[in-house]
Design an enzyme around this catalytic site. Structure first.
Site, mmCIF file in Angstrom:
data_model
loop_
_atom_site.group_PDB
_atom_site.id
_atom_site.type_symbol
_atom_site.label_atom_id
_atom_site.label_comp_id
_atom_site.label_asym_id
_atom_site.label_seq_id
_atom_site.Cartn_x
_atom_site.Cartn_y
_atom_site.Cartn_z
ATOM 1 N N THR A 46 -16.724 31.631 -49.306
ATOM 2 C CA THR A 46 -17.440 32.162 -50.471
ATOM 3 C C THR A 46 -18.940 32.159 -50.244
ATOM 4 O OG1 THR A 46 -15.708 31.223 -51.866
ATOM 5 C CG2 THR A 46 -17.722 31.911 -52.963
ATOM 6 N N TYR A 109 -8.070 34.709 -60.435
ATOM 7 C CA TYR A 109 -7.951 35.760 -61.439
ATOM 8 C C TYR A 109 -6.547 35.890 -62.018
ATOM 9 C CZ TYR A 109 -8.800 40.097 -63.979
ATOM 10 O OH TYR A 109 -8.925 41.034 -64.979
ATOM 11 N N TYR A 135 -7.797 25.565 -50.345
ATOM 12 C CA TYR A 135 -9.078 25.426 -51.056
ATOM 13 C C TYR A 135 -8.824 25.482 -52.554
ATOM 14 C CZ TYR A 135 -13.998 26.569 -52.255
ATOM 15 O OH TYR A 135 -15.268 26.578 -52.783
ATOM 16 N N ARG A 140 -13.936 28.777 -59.796
ATOM 17 C CA ARG A 140 -13.918 30.176 -59.334
ATOM 18 C C ARG A 140 -12.561 30.843 -59.545
ATOM 19 N NH1 ARG A 140 -18.282 31.979 -56.456
ATOM 20 N NH2 ARG A 140 -19.745 30.408 -55.694
ATOM 21 N N LYS A 164 -9.566 21.430 -49.223
ATOM 22 C CA LYS A 164 -10.953 21.358 -49.680
ATOM 23 C C LYS A 164 -10.883 21.253 -51.200
ATOM 24 C CE LYS A 164 -15.350 23.860 -49.907
ATOM 25 N NZ LYS A 164 -16.066 25.146 -49.637
ATOM 26 N N ILE A 206 -16.664 19.887 -46.803
ATOM 27 C CA ILE A 206 -17.118 21.216 -46.380
ATOM 28 C C ILE A 206 -18.273 21.537 -47.308
ATOM 29 C CG2 ILE A 206 -16.563 23.672 -46.208
ATOM 30 C CD1 ILE A 206 -13.699 22.838 -45.469
#
Length: 291
Positions: A46, A109, A135, A140, A164, A206
């Site tokens: 990202t 989404y 992740y 997000r 992550k 990360i």
């Protein structure tokens, strides 16, 4: 150090004023990470503004990072999305030469159930010739991969080797660490709680700020992993103000402002993202001057 333990850095994509990829700045950034003790690099996540990059630009970035890295650090490639079949096809068709793992975000989404998330990663796992780092970033994706689901993934999908974890919730992170197998890596995706997560049994981070302050941040994580708690927290509190600053107006606007101040890149982003406000840039500049 074992691969994917310590400090990984989610690389930005430097752009020139004409919005083309600045390959010279990218190569210099990679070499700076190597020189300053970063343990591995994440490409096309990202932070790289990957949503705005063309397929050709992604291939260029992969090539330039591999060339600049020259085999020195493990490389992780970001491949994820909210269309499971599309992610599977991308993994099967991608040139993965020179990469050591894939970082794959939980579908965004669509807001899948926990069962949907599990089945998504089962399909991704079956398609991938490389180890996968899941992740989880609810801010997000609008869905949280629960510790129980990650534990199920860890125990049933052999090539999913870590997560992550970027829910920003230290309690959730501790529960996750307590559930998963000992060899499954719980990696912080939140710079501010990297140290407490590491001390609780995580394997590092990360990071975003790590590419701006690579020496200090990687020293902090290394101290945490080695149990040098006082030294680690001294570094944490020295670095912490910069973490608040670089995320104040979103990522990667803040880290690009910091790297621009350090003379490493031009402060250019692609729409819909924009550069940090003058006020924030001024505060970032002041931090860099004092650090």
């Amino acid at each position: 150090m074992e691969a994917f333990v310590g400090t990984g850095v989610a690389l930005i994509t430097p752009f020139k004023e004409d919005l083309s990829v600045d390959t010279e700045a990218l190569a210099a950034l990679v070499k700076d990470q190597i020189k300053n003790g970063i343990d591995y690099l994440v490409v096309l996540g990202t932070t790289a503004e990957s949503a705005t990059l063309t397929s050709e630009e992604k291939e260029l970035i992969k090539s330039e990072v591999k060339k600049a890295n020259d085999g020195k650090l493990p490389l992780v490639l970001g491949i994820g999305g909210n269309n499971t079949a599309g992610v599977v096809d991308e993994i099967k068709s991608a040139d993965l030469a020179g990469f050591d793992a894939i970082l794959s975000v939980s579908p965004y989404y669509n807001k899948p159930t926990q069962e949907g998330i599990f089945r998504h990663f089962k399909a991704v796992s079956e398609a991938s010739p490389l180890p996968i780092i899941l992740y989880n970033v609810p801010g997000r994706t609008s869905s949280n991969v629960l510790p129980e689901t990650i534990n199920r993934i860890a125990r049933e999908l052999d090539n999913v080797i870590g997560v992550k974890e970027a829910a920003g919730d230290i309690v959730q992170a501790m529960k996750l660490i307590s559930l998963v197998p000992e060899d499954f890596k719980v990696i912080s995706g939140d710079d501010m709680i990297t140290l407490p997560m590491t001390l609780a049994g995580g394997q590092g981070v990360i990071s975003v700020i790590g590419q701006g302050l690579p020496g200090e941040f990687s020293d902090m994580v290394r101290a945490g992993l080695e149990g040098r708690v006082k030294e680690a927290y001294e570094l944490h509190y020295r670095i912490a103000p910069s973490i608040e600053l670089i995320f104040a107006e979103g990522n990667p606007a803040g880290i690009k402002a910091l790297l621009s101040k350090k003379g490493m890149i031009s402060n250019v982003l692609r729409l819909p993202l924009v550069e940090a406000s003058e006020s924030l840039q001024s505060r970032i500049n002041a931090f860099v001057d004092k650090f």
